[in-house]
Design a protein around this motif. Structure first.
Motif, short mmCIF file in Angstrom:
data_model
loop_
_atom_site.label_atom_id
_atom_site.label_comp_id
_atom_site.label_asym_id
_atom_site.label_seq_id
_atom_site.Cartn_x
_atom_site.Cartn_y
_atom_site.Cartn_z
N SER A 162 0.84 -1.19 0.00
CA SER A 162 0.00 0.00 0.00
C SER A 162 0.88 1.24 0.00
CB SER A 162 -0.90 -0.01 1.24
OG SER A 162 -1.53 1.25 1.40
N ASN A 163 0.36 2.31 -0.57
CA ASN A 163 1.11 3.56 -0.54
C ASN A 163 1.08 4.19 0.84
OD1 ASN A 163 2.65 5.46 -2.18
ND2 ASN A 163 1.02 6.92 -1.66
N LEU A 164 0.09 3.79 1.65
CA LEU A 164 -0.02 4.30 3.02
C LEU A 164 0.79 3.40 3.95
CD1 LEU A 164 -1.25 6.10 5.26
CD2 LEU A 164 -3.16 4.48 5.34
N GLN A 166 1.68 2.80 7.81
CA GLN A 166 1.36 3.11 9.20
C GLN A 166 2.57 2.78 10.06
OE1 GLN A 166 -2.38 0.74 9.10
NE2 GLN A 166 -3.28 2.51 10.13
N LYS A 186 8.58 9.27 3.41
CA LYS A 186 7.81 10.30 2.69
C LYS A 186 8.51 10.70 1.39
CE LYS A 186 5.87 12.22 6.95
NZ LYS A 186 5.99 13.31 7.95
N LYS A 190 5.81 7.66 -0.19
CA LYS A 190 4.82 7.01 0.65
C LYS A 190 4.06 8.03 1.49
CE LYS A 190 5.90 2.68 -0.33
NZ LYS A 190 4.94 1.77 -1.01
N GLU A 191 2.80 7.73 1.73
CA GLU A 191 2.03 8.50 2.69
C GLU A 191 2.23 7.86 4.06
OE1 GLU A 191 -2.63 9.57 3.82
OE2 GLU A 191 -2.15 8.59 1.90
N LYS A 193 1.46 7.57 8.14
CA LYS A 193 0.56 7.87 9.25
C LYS A 193 1.16 7.27 10.52
CE LYS A 193 -4.13 7.06 11.00
NZ LYS A 193 -5.42 6.37 10.78
#
Length: 264
Positions: A162-164, A166, A186, A190-191, A193
């Motif tokens: 995933s691009n997100l 965590q 980042k 990538k995003e 969180k």
């Protein structure tokens, strides 16, 4: 279920009871020589856990026991690694994010792990050799092993790319190196969180699929990580030393861990 795993589960549940008894009082806080806090809960939980583990005749490394000299420890093939209250700072803040950590280590590697969360009555346990890790939401700590097995749900880490991302961050210890690590993610597009948890619950977030990676670029001791590593390893998650690029090892001469990264 493995007999030693059953013993560790029972010990964690009984320790959780005395921890919550202290939690619900106006407890005092001492400061140890290493500047870390200590409460009556740490001591009482340690005493309870010892009553379960000593009869196994397997030696114990516990944060609250007097440490055995390495000249003796280096002869141990197998030992328990215990933190009676992991996240004492969280305990003092009364945010519920503290745990009982009990691991069994053989030849430096965690083979069984138990993490119990007394405030929420959530239990995690794993057998690394069987590649199985579980989470159980209990109604009460007064429960038998059969009921625990019946209520247990298999831990499932996240799958797929995933691009997100965590990233697990500590509520109490967010180092500059961790912030730098997130900046690199980042910059790669990538995003990012941040998911915050106290104590060994950070390992559990990865093991149950609620986060992707846990960079720990700050000091920890072996008893902080052994149970969490067992739970992660059992479901295919690695806990890799930044010094050796190999899995963290236990019952070392120096019980201080190197920095590490928890991920698939």
């Amino acid at each position: 279920m493995n007999k030693n795993l059953q013993t560790a589960i029972k010990a964690s549940l009984e320790a959780g009871k005395v921890i919550m008894e202290v939690y619900d009082t106006a407890f005092n806080v001492e400061i140890k020589d290493d500047k870390s806090p200590l409460t009556e809960a740490d001591k009482k939980a340690n005493d309870i856990i010892n009553t379960f583990l000593i009869p196994t005749e397997i030696p114990i490394i516990s944060e609250e026991n007097k440490q055995t000299n390495y000249t003796v420890r280096q002869t141990w093939e197998t030992c328990w690694v215990v933190d009676p209250v992991d996240g004492t700072k969280e305990f003092i803040k009364r945010n519920g994010e503290f745990t009982v950590n009990i691991a069994l280590v053989t030849n430096g590697k965690p083979v069984l792990g138990v993490i119990y969360v007394p405030a929420t009555k959530v239990l995690y346990y794993a057998d690394v050799e069987k590649n199985k890790g579980f989470k159980v939401e209990l109604d009460s700590p007064d429960v038998n092993i059969e009921k625990i097995i019946e209520k247990a749900k298999s831990l499932q880490p996240k799958s797929g790319d995933s691009n997100l991302i965590q990233v697990v961050g500590s509520r109490s210890h967010m180092s500059q190196e961790t912030l730098d690590y997130m900046d690199v993610l980042k910059e790669s597009g990538k995003e990012v969180k941040v998911v915050s948890k106290g104590s060994s619950l950070k390992f559990c977030l990865i093991a149950e699929g609620n986060a992707d990676v846990y960079p720990r670029f700050a000091p920890t001791m072996e008893w902080d990580t052994a149970a969490g590593q067992a739970i992660c390893n059992a479901v295919g998650i690695e806990v890799i030393s930044k010094e050796t690029n190999k899995p963290l090892l236990y019952n070392k001469k120096n019980l201080l861990n190197p920095w590490f990264l928890v991920s698939k």
